[in-house]
Enzyme design. Sequence first.
Site, PDB file in Angstrom:
ATOM      1  N   CYS A   5      -9.571  19.895  31.354  1.00 40.54           N
ATOM      2  CA  CYS A   5      -9.333  21.219  32.251  1.00 40.54           C
ATOM      3  C   CYS A   5     -10.603  21.440  32.775  1.00 40.54           C
ATOM      4  CB  CYS A   5      -9.978  22.445  30.997  1.00 40.54           C
ATOM      5  SG  CYS A   5     -10.025  23.841  31.642  1.00 40.54           S
TER       6      CYS A   5
ATOM      7  N   CYS B  86     -12.149  24.406  33.269  1.00 39.07           N
ATOM      8  CA  CYS B  86     -13.647  25.066  32.125  1.00 39.07           C
ATOM      9  C   CYS B  86     -14.358  24.124  32.861  1.00 39.07           C
ATOM     10  CB  CYS B  86     -12.547  24.063  31.068  1.00 39.07           C
ATOM     11  SG  CYS B  86     -11.768  24.804  30.486  1.00 39.07           S
ATOM     12  N   ASP B  87     -14.443  22.310  32.942  1.00 42.86           N
ATOM     13  CA  ASP B  87     -15.840  21.709  33.346  1.00 42.86           C
ATOM     14  C   ASP B  87     -16.112  21.767  34.923  1.00 42.86           C
ATOM     15  OD1 ASP B  87     -15.988  22.033  30.402  1.00 42.86           O
ATOM     16  OD2 ASP B  87     -14.427  20.492  30.628  1.00 42.86           O
TER      17      ASP B  87
END
Length: 313
Positions: free
Chosen positions: A131, A134-135
């Site tokens: 992701c 997300c990261d």
Amino acid sequence: MERLIIIGSGPAGLTAAVYAARANLAPLVLAGHQYGGQLMLTTEVENYPGFPNGILGPELMEAFRAQAERFGAKIENVDVTRVDFSVRPLRVWAGDEEYAAESVIVATGASARWLNIPGEVHLRGRGVSTCATCDGAFFKDRHIVVVGGGDSAMEEALFLTRFGSKITVIHRRDTLRASKIMADRALAHPKIAFIWNTAVVEAKGEFHLQGLVLEDLVTGERRDFAADAVFIAIGHDPNTEIFAGQLELDKAGYIVSPDGVRTKVPGVFVGGDVYDIRYKQAVTAAGMGCKASLEAEKYLEERDAERALSLRG
Ligand code: NAP
């Protein structure tokens, strides 16, 4: 007892909820702890009709949810852990909590696929991720690898150019599966490089990712490749573990349906990526959620009519 339980809260589940709520069924949506489905993990959605300037995935899903709640859908952020569709009413559990319903729509979607290579599990969240939204921000000015050749991989690579000093896309073939517009954007981007005909066969590092082992699929040669992060974007698998033995699943785990709406269990309907191996778009999932809801409504009406008849008789 509920008239209708909807399992899942992506575009399919929440569209089903809007339609069912407007039909006065007060559907219960068991949304999962991470409600909203895959669009919660994306950035800009440019191809959902009605948003000429694009919309952020999470914002779109907030709007779906608000629209469903406006008409009386009840939404619980719980993960369904077990179902029993062999009994009437149909049974659904979230941990110890048991629910009963006359009808169910399964819209549990799909989850990102992993490579299943050494080091991958150990380094998850420490340089190995599925992701980018997300990261990605953790890897500012670093060398980032993206694995895959589809739209997801191109989207991840393009998004990651905001953070990384260099993005390398590693693909197992020599042509991309991605749509032309996404492929062209990635191929033309000055920060993105491509390595073709190559598999990532190991993720190396003790506390965080330090490098990868690559295998040239033409020559079979292996080599070390320095990278600070790897984002795996190689497609998805349907979330159907809890339905094994309850609904018919195909070899890849997708729910089998004769018409893309009904399952073989009367009163259980399906919508979105949990069934759809081919299109997998937010808009097609929403359309399938609509169809599932209309069929559930019809099924409940027919049951009500039968019940009224037998009471009179
Ligand atoms: P996909 O189209 O199935 O592509 C998966 C890619 O990963 C393929 O290039 C595949 O290689 C590769 N792959 C699969 N398993 C692999 C493995 N074990 N090791 C290495 N590589 C592997 O999946 P997706 O990119 O997630 O897209 C799914 C659907 O969502 C598509 O319909 C896509 O159009 C849509 N989507 C659209 C957008 C957008 O429009 N913005 C964004 C994301 C997704 P091969 O090519 O060799 O099979």
